[in-house]
Scaffold this active site. Structure first.
Site, short mmCIF file in Angstrom:
data_model
loop_
_atom_site.label_atom_id
_atom_site.label_comp_id
_atom_site.label_asym_id
_atom_site.label_seq_id
_atom_site.Cartn_x
_atom_site.Cartn_y
_atom_site.Cartn_z
N SER A 191 8.85 120.33 52.17
CA SER A 191 7.73 121.18 52.54
C SER A 191 7.92 121.74 53.95
CB SER A 191 6.42 120.39 52.39
OG SER A 191 5.31 121.23 52.37
N ASP A 196 6.43 124.57 41.48
CA ASP A 196 5.84 124.50 42.82
C ASP A 196 4.99 125.75 43.05
OD1 ASP A 196 5.27 124.34 45.56
OD2 ASP A 196 7.20 123.42 46.01
N HIS A 246 4.54 120.80 43.61
CA HIS A 246 5.01 120.53 44.97
C HIS A 246 5.20 119.03 45.21
CE1 HIS A 246 5.80 121.57 49.11
NE2 HIS A 246 4.93 120.66 49.51
#
Length: 360
Positions: free
Chosen positions: A150, A303, A332
């Site tokens: 991330s 995602d 995610h």
């Protein structure tokens, strides 16, 4: 160990790794730093931890920045004995991002930059300061690998663009080189939910804006996993009987965060772009083409923050990069330690490939 939205509970992970590795938090004093915005952050501090020993040639450095609600301790789920990143072989530096409550943040800064007055900090600023940590504190001139999930992966991109001759390899997973318009809008939604709480008072709250933090968490949960994750009831794999159970867990987790810290990091996320700096003047393709590091980008097929389509546009402009898509309904949070063991093996295989290749 109990389960929560990220897999094994945060407390469980902390206890496990503190016992095994005896993590110690260190602080690097940066002094007054001028930010990309032109503003100054006084008495800036980077908090970090190290694992393993730096080799005599200083050629075994693995840098792990932190992600949005991450910390040096949360990063411990990405390495360990027998893993691709192994402190027995690598000198691992886990550095906390500004705004996360460990490094300089709204919650721990003094007047006049405390709370809502904390200046806007970009990922460019974070990486510039991390580079000072590595060179001034350790005399490191080359980094074997920068990797992360991330926002940590976004920092890996920034590292490779800002210091192309210093970084040998990067592995961003579930990340991007710049925040897309759709990602920006998602973040505007969770921000609005938090700021609508009357107790928030423009960031000058006297007590925790609980309603805002809970609303933030509930909106966020709809983006962290895919539609298929919910449709197939995969939340049960995390120990939740119902969707409501998961949402209440998200609420409880977000009540542990300072609201101004969340918003400071959110702004850092929204402004992420490897080209918006004096080096590249906003030329995104130029910034991508300047990256020399051998790169493997890993995306999750579902995602909703960082879809593979964005990564496809990036790697085609990079010198030595490939995109690997992991097909999963976990969205995610497929990358969160403990959630999907198969993804962990997929990730470690790619990391091993980079670390075991002669990149000189």
């Amino acid at each position: 160990c109990t389960k929560h939205k990220f897999g094994a509970s945060r407390t469980c992970l902390q206890l496990k790794f503190q016992l095994v590795m005896q993590t110690s938090l260190k602080h690097f004093q940066l002094g007054n730093i001028e930010l990309l915005s032109g503003k100054v952050l006084p008495d800036a501090v980077l908090a970090y931890s190290t694992y393993g020993e730096l080799s005599s040639d200083k050629d075994n450095v693995v840098l792990l920045p932190t992600f949005y609600t991450g910390s040096h301790t949360r990063n411990e789920g990405f390495f360990g004995t027998g893993r691709a990143i192994d402190p027995a072989k690598h000198f691992v530096i886990s550095v906390n991002m500004f705004g996360n409550g460990f490094s300089s943040s709204p919650s721990n800064s003094a007047v006049p930059v405390n709370g809502p007055y904390f200046p806007e900090i970009t990922l460019y600023d974070n990486v510039q300061c991390q580079q000072r940590l590595l060179t001034e504190e350790f005399g490191i001139e080359r980094i074997r690998l920068v990797a992360g999930w991330s926002m940590a992966g976004c920092q890996a991109y920034h590292w490779a663009a800002q210091f192309p001759e210093m970084v040998e390899a990067i592995l961003p997973f579930c990340a991007s080189a710049r925040t897309s318009p759709h990602n920006y809008v998602f973040l505007e939604g969770v921000k609005a939910a938090l700021m609508a709480d009357q107790k928030f008072q423009g960031g000058q709250y006297d007590s925790t804006p609980e309603a805002g933090l809970k609303a933030f968490a509930r909106v966020y949960a709809g983006w962290a996993f895919s539609q298929s994750f919910y449709r197939e009831g995969l939340f049960r794999n995390l120990g939740f009987e119902t969707v409501e159970d998961l949402l209440q867990d998200w609420e409880a987790d977000h009540l542990n965060w300072d609201a101004n810290n969340l918003l400071a990091k959110l702004r850092t996320w929204q402004t992420a772009d490897i080209s918006v700096n004096p080096l590249y003047g906003g030329d995104f393709r130029l910034a991508l083409s300047a990256i020399q590091a051998k790169t493997i980008v890993i995306a999750c097929s579902s995602d909703l923050y960082f879809p593979p389509e964005d990564n496809k546009l990036e790697v085609c402009h990079m010198q030595n990069a490939e995109l690997r898509i992991y097909d999963s309904p976990w969205g995610h949070c497929v990358a969160s330690p403990g959630n999907v063991p198969e993804f962990t093996r997929f990730l470690d295989s790619a990391i091993s490939e980079l670390l075991e290749t002669d990149l000189n």
